[in-house]
Write an enzyme that holds these catalytic residues in place. Structure first.
Site, PDB file in Angstrom:
ATOM      1  CG  HIS A  63      46.521  35.371  43.002  1.00 56.63           C
ATOM      2  ND1 HIS A  63      45.597  34.507  43.551  1.00 56.63           N
ATOM      3  CD2 HIS A  63      46.051  35.682  41.770  1.00 56.63           C
ATOM      4  CE1 HIS A  63      44.611  34.303  42.690  1.00 56.63           C
ATOM      5  NE2 HIS A  63      44.857  35.006  41.607  1.00 56.63           N
ATOM      6  CD  GLN A  78      43.525  40.466  36.098  1.00 52.28           C
ATOM      7  OE1 GLN A  78      43.946  40.995  37.107  1.00 52.28           O
ATOM      8  NE2 GLN A  78      43.618  39.160  35.879  1.00 52.28           N
ATOM      9  CB  ALA A  94      46.448  31.276  35.406  1.00 49.85           C
ATOM     10  CG  ASP A  95      41.918  32.784  37.322  1.00 53.67           C
ATOM     11  OD1 ASP A  95      41.600  31.865  38.103  1.00 53.67           O
ATOM     12  OD2 ASP A  95      42.583  33.765  37.683  1.00 53.67           O
TER      13      ASP A  95
END
Length: 263
Positions: free
Chosen positions: A45, A147, A174-175
């Site tokens: 990101h 992840q 977050a995701d």
């Protein structure tokens, strides 16, 4: 060859980290001296590429903080390049199942254990072939963290944990919260229950649980549950909020709307 971060996880020593998103070697070196156990160089990101990752690895190298690099994807070509410039610990995003986890491990290993291409004469990792027997030592020094960031990945956690060569599993709040229908709200009770259950399951399997959480109370809670690598802040957030707070204390005319976001 040694990997101090991998050794710490194996020994069960909690490691406290900071996320680096400024994509800059000067700020990376500044933060390398701040006292964190590890620093995450983000290629997913943040605007990083192999060259900027290299300069940050070089900047961090003289300090005790250990670098962890996140590529933009579980891509063996990109992984090969990051390993060649000196990354030893990788955080692989969006791993959904055991096959993808096995692919990540294979990308970090030289044959016959994996598929990493051999180019050590060009590689900082081998100090341009000055490290004796690098090709036979490198595999054991690699640390692979994957992840899990979706309900699908959570449902496949047990099989992911069975993959040989996975050192740790990082929960992406977050995701995960977005995938569960609570975008921007990782503190929702359902999300928290999923995170806590995963931490316990990962640790029980003999792997290292990890997470990024800027909420200090939650970060401490995860450590109590057994999380072993916890990032507790993000450089961009620290700089932005700190600068805004300083301006506000001196009555800066520009009024900012309240900042929002997961971190």
């Amino acid at each position: 060859m040694k990997n101090a971060f991998k050794d710490a996880l194996k020994a069960g020593r909690p490691q406290i980290g900071l996320w680096l998103g400024l994509a800059n070697s000067y700020s990376a070196e500044l933060l390398a001296g701040a006292g964190f156990d590890w620093l995450l160089i983000d290629g997913e990101h943040a605007p990083n590429n192999v060259q900027t990752v290299l300069t940050q690895l070089q900047a961090i190298a003289p300090y005790p903080s250990q670098p962890v690099v996140r590529p933009s994807w579980n891509d063996p070509v990109q992984i090969k390049q990051l390993l060649d410039v000196g990354a030893q610990t990788l955080l692989i995003p969006m791993v959904q199942n055991a096959d993808e986890a096995r692919n990540a491990v294979a990308a970090t290993r030289y044959p016959p254990a994996g598929i990493r291409g051999v180019g050590s004469a060009l590689a900082r990792a081998s100090r341009w072939n000055r490290i004796p027997d690098y090709l036979h030592q490198a595999n054991d020094a690699m640390c692979v963290l994957v992840q899990i960031e979706t309900r699908e990945a959570m449902s496949n956690l047990a099989s992911i944990l069975d993959v040989d060569g996975i050192d740790g599993v990082f929960i992406g709040p977050a995701d995960l919260s977005a995938d569960m229908g609570f975008a921007g709200n990782p503190q929702h009770p359902e999300v928290q229950a999923a995170i806590e259950n995963a931490i316990v399951q990962i640790r029980a399997a003999g792997k290292a649980p990890g997470i990024l959480m800027a909420n200090e109370a939650l970060a401490k809670r995860y450590l109590e549950l057994g999380a072993l690598f916890v990032a507790v802040g993000v450089d961009t957030t620290l700089l932005a909020r700190g600068a805004e707070a300083l301006a506000a204390r001196f009555g800066a005319e520009k009024k900012l709307s309240g900042a929002s976001g997961v971190y």
